[in-house]
Design a protein around this motif. Structure first.
Motif, PDB file in Angstrom:
ATOM      1  N   ASP A  48    -114.894 125.889  70.680  1.00  0.00           N
ATOM      2  CA  ASP A  48    -115.198 127.021  69.796  1.00  0.00           C
ATOM      3  C   ASP A  48    -115.578 128.261  70.607  1.00  0.00           C
ATOM      4  OD1 ASP A  48    -114.700 125.347  67.661  1.00  0.00           O
ATOM      5  OD2 ASP A  48    -116.824 125.011  67.180  1.00  0.00           O
ATOM      6  N   LEU A  49    -116.365 128.057  71.659  1.00  0.00           N
ATOM      7  CA  LEU A  49    -116.802 129.164  72.496  1.00  0.00           C
ATOM      8  C   LEU A  49    -115.609 129.821  73.200  1.00  0.00           C
ATOM      9  CD1 LEU A  49    -119.342 130.655  73.464  1.00  0.00           C
ATOM     10  CD2 LEU A  49    -119.415 129.072  75.392  1.00  0.00           C
ATOM     11  N   ILE A  50    -114.695 129.014  73.673  1.00  0.00           N
ATOM     12  CA  ILE A  50    -113.493 129.551  74.326  1.00  0.00           C
ATOM     13  C   ILE A  50    -112.651 130.323  73.321  1.00  0.00           C
ATOM     14  CG2 ILE A  50    -111.306 128.882  75.414  1.00  0.00           C
ATOM     15  CD1 ILE A  50    -112.874 126.690  76.915  1.00  0.00           C
ATOM     16  N   ALA A  51    -112.556 129.783  72.110  1.00  0.00           N
ATOM     17  CA  ALA A  51    -111.780 130.469  71.070  1.00  0.00           C
ATOM     18  C   ALA A  51    -112.417 131.828  70.738  1.00  0.00           C
ATOM     19  CB  ALA A  51    -111.700 129.599  69.817  1.00  0.00           C
ATOM     20  N   VAL A  52    -113.742 131.873  70.637  1.00  0.00           N
ATOM     21  CA  VAL A  52    -114.447 133.139  70.360  1.00  0.00           C
ATOM     22  C   VAL A  52    -114.234 134.104  71.519  1.00  0.00           C
ATOM     23  CG1 VAL A  52    -116.744 134.172  70.145  1.00  0.00           C
ATOM     24  CG2 VAL A  52    -116.168 132.151  68.812  1.00  0.00           C
ATOM     25  N   GLN A  53    -114.317 133.585  72.744  1.00  0.00           N
ATOM     26  CA  GLN A  53    -114.139 134.434  73.922  1.00  0.00           C
ATOM     27  C   GLN A  53    -112.725 135.021  73.933  1.00  0.00           C
ATOM     28  OE1 GLN A  53    -114.383 132.414  77.694  1.00  0.00           O
ATOM     29  NE2 GLN A  53    -114.657 134.308  78.833  1.00  0.00           N
ATOM     30  N   GLU A  54    -111.734 134.209  73.644  1.00  0.00           N
ATOM     31  CA  GLU A  54    -110.356 134.703  73.626  1.00  0.00           C
ATOM     32  C   GLU A  54    -110.164 135.754  72.531  1.00  0.00           C
ATOM     33  OE1 GLU A  54    -107.798 131.287  73.297  1.00  0.00           O
ATOM     34  OE2 GLU A  54    -108.187 130.654  75.358  1.00  0.00           O
ATOM     35  N   GLN A  55    -110.797 135.539  71.400  1.00  0.00           N
ATOM     36  CA  GLN A  55    -110.710 136.504  70.294  1.00  0.00           C
ATOM     37  C   GLN A  55    -111.329 137.839  70.702  1.00  0.00           C
ATOM     38  OE1 GLN A  55    -108.998 135.716  67.669  1.00  0.00           O
ATOM     39  NE2 GLN A  55    -109.288 137.697  66.691  1.00  0.00           N
ATOM     40  N   LYS A  56    -112.491 137.747  71.385  1.00  0.00           N
ATOM     41  CA  LYS A  56    -113.161 138.983  71.812  1.00  0.00           C
ATOM     42  C   LYS A  56    -112.385 139.676  72.922  1.00  0.00           C
ATOM     43  CE  LYS A  56    -117.827 138.205  70.290  1.00  0.00           C
ATOM     44  NZ  LYS A  56    -119.191 138.581  70.533  1.00  0.00           N
ATOM     45  N   MET A  57    -111.682 138.891  73.737  1.00  0.00           N
ATOM     46  CA  MET A  57    -110.889 139.498  74.820  1.00  0.00           C
ATOM     47  C   MET A  57    -109.767 140.355  74.233  1.00  0.00           C
ATOM     48  SD  MET A  57    -111.852 138.550  77.915  1.00  0.00           S
ATOM     49  CE  MET A  57    -110.983 137.725  79.202  1.00  0.00           C
ATOM     50  N   LYS A  58    -109.234 139.930  73.119  1.00  0.00           N
ATOM     51  CA  LYS A  58    -108.159 140.678  72.484  1.00  0.00           C
ATOM     52  C   LYS A  58    -108.666 142.003  71.914  1.00  0.00           C
ATOM     53  CE  LYS A  58    -105.439 136.635  71.259  1.00  0.00           C
ATOM     54  NZ  LYS A  58    -104.999 135.737  70.181  1.00  0.00           N
ATOM     55  N   GLY A  60    -111.389 143.619  72.960  1.00  0.00           N
ATOM     56  CA  GLY A  60    -112.145 144.392  73.946  1.00  0.00           C
ATOM     57  C   GLY A  60    -113.497 143.743  74.181  1.00  0.00           C
ATOM     58  N   PHE A  61    -113.821 143.630  75.451  1.00  0.00           N
ATOM     59  CA  PHE A  61    -114.975 142.849  75.821  1.00  0.00           C
ATOM     60  C   PHE A  61    -115.549 143.441  77.095  1.00  0.00           C
ATOM     61  CE2 PHE A  61    -116.049 138.055  76.314  1.00  0.00           C
ATOM     62  CZ  PHE A  61    -117.072 138.141  75.406  1.00  0.00           C
ATOM     63  N   SER A  62    -116.841 143.597  77.183  1.00  0.00           N
ATOM     64  CA  SER A  62    -117.416 144.164  78.404  1.00  0.00           C
ATOM     65  C   SER A  62    -117.455 143.096  79.498  1.00  0.00           C
ATOM     66  CB  SER A  62    -118.836 144.683  78.135  1.00  0.00           C
ATOM     67  OG  SER A  62    -119.730 143.617  77.970  1.00  0.00           O
ATOM     68  N   VAL A  63    -117.441 143.580  80.732  1.00  0.00           N
ATOM     69  CA  VAL A  63    -117.479 142.674  81.883  1.00  0.00           C
ATOM     70  C   VAL A  63    -118.755 141.824  81.856  1.00  0.00           C
ATOM     71  CG1 VAL A  63    -117.548 142.550  84.406  1.00  0.00           C
ATOM     72  CG2 VAL A  63    -116.061 144.207  83.280  1.00  0.00           C
ATOM     73  N   LEU A  64    -119.854 142.410  81.477  1.00  0.00           N
ATOM     74  CA  LEU A  64    -121.121 141.685  81.405  1.00  0.00           C
ATOM     75  C   LEU A  64    -121.048 140.559  80.369  1.00  0.00           C
ATOM     76  CD1 LEU A  64    -123.978 141.584  82.546  1.00  0.00           C
ATOM     77  CD2 LEU A  64    -124.674 143.155  80.724  1.00  0.00           C
TER      78      LEU A  64
END
Length: 148
Positions: A48-58, A60-64
C-alpha cells in the motif's frame, strides 16, 4: 470373569500424552497463524505504501518526502525480514509438534491394537471355557439320569 487389559495404565498414559500433544500442536498452529498474519499485514502495508508513493510521484513529490517514504519502506523491509524469520521458526515448531503428535497417535494405536487382539483371545477363551462347562454339566446330568 471380566476382561482386564494388562497395559491399561500405559494406554491411559499414552492417551494423556496424545491429548497434551494435540493441545501443544494446536497452540503451535495458532502461533504460526498469528505470526503469518502479522507478516501478511506488513507486506500489505508495504504494498500500500509503495502504491501511495507511486501515486504521489505522478502528481509531484518533494525530495524530502521521497526520502521519508524510502526510509519508511526500508524500515518496513527490515521488519518484514525479521517477521519472516519468526514465521519460519513458528512453522518449524508447528511441524515438530505435528510430528510428535503423529508419534503419539501411533503409540496409542499400537496399544489399542494389542488390546483388541487380547480381547479377541479372551473372548475365544471364555467361549471355550463356557463350552467346557456346558459339556461338563451335560455329562453330569446324563450320569444322574443313568443312576436314577
Amino acid at each position: 470373569m471380566s476382561f482386564n487389559y494388562k497395559f491399561e495404565k500405559i494406554m491411559q498414559l499414552r492417551e494423556r500424552e496424545k491429548e497434551e500433544s494435540e493441545n501443544v500442536f494446536r497452540e503451535a498452529q495458532s502461533q504460526f497463524e498469528t505470526e503469518a498474519n502479522k507478516l501478511y499485514e506488513l507486506l500489505k502495508k508495504k504494498e500500500d505504501l509503495i502504491a501511495v508513493q507511486e501515486q504521489k510521484m505522478k502528481s509531484g513529490f518533494s525530495v524530502l518526502d521521497i526520502q521519508h517514504y524510502q526510509q519508511f519502506i526500508s524500515n518496513l523491509e527490515k521488519l518484514i525480514d525479521q517477521q519472516q524469520r519468526v514465521v519460519v521458526t513458528a512453522r518449524g515448531r508447528m511441524q515438530w509438534c505435528e510430528q510428535q503428535l503423529k508419534e503419539k497417535n501411533i503409540e496409542v494405536k499400537k496399544y489399542s491394537k494389542i488390546q483388541a487382539n487380547e480381547l479377541t483371545h479372551y473372548r475365544k477363551w471364555a467361549a471355550s471355557e463356557e463350552a467346557k462347562q456346558m459339556d461338563e454339566l451335560s455329562s453330569i446330568q446324563f450320569m444322574n439320569r443313568k443312576i436314577r
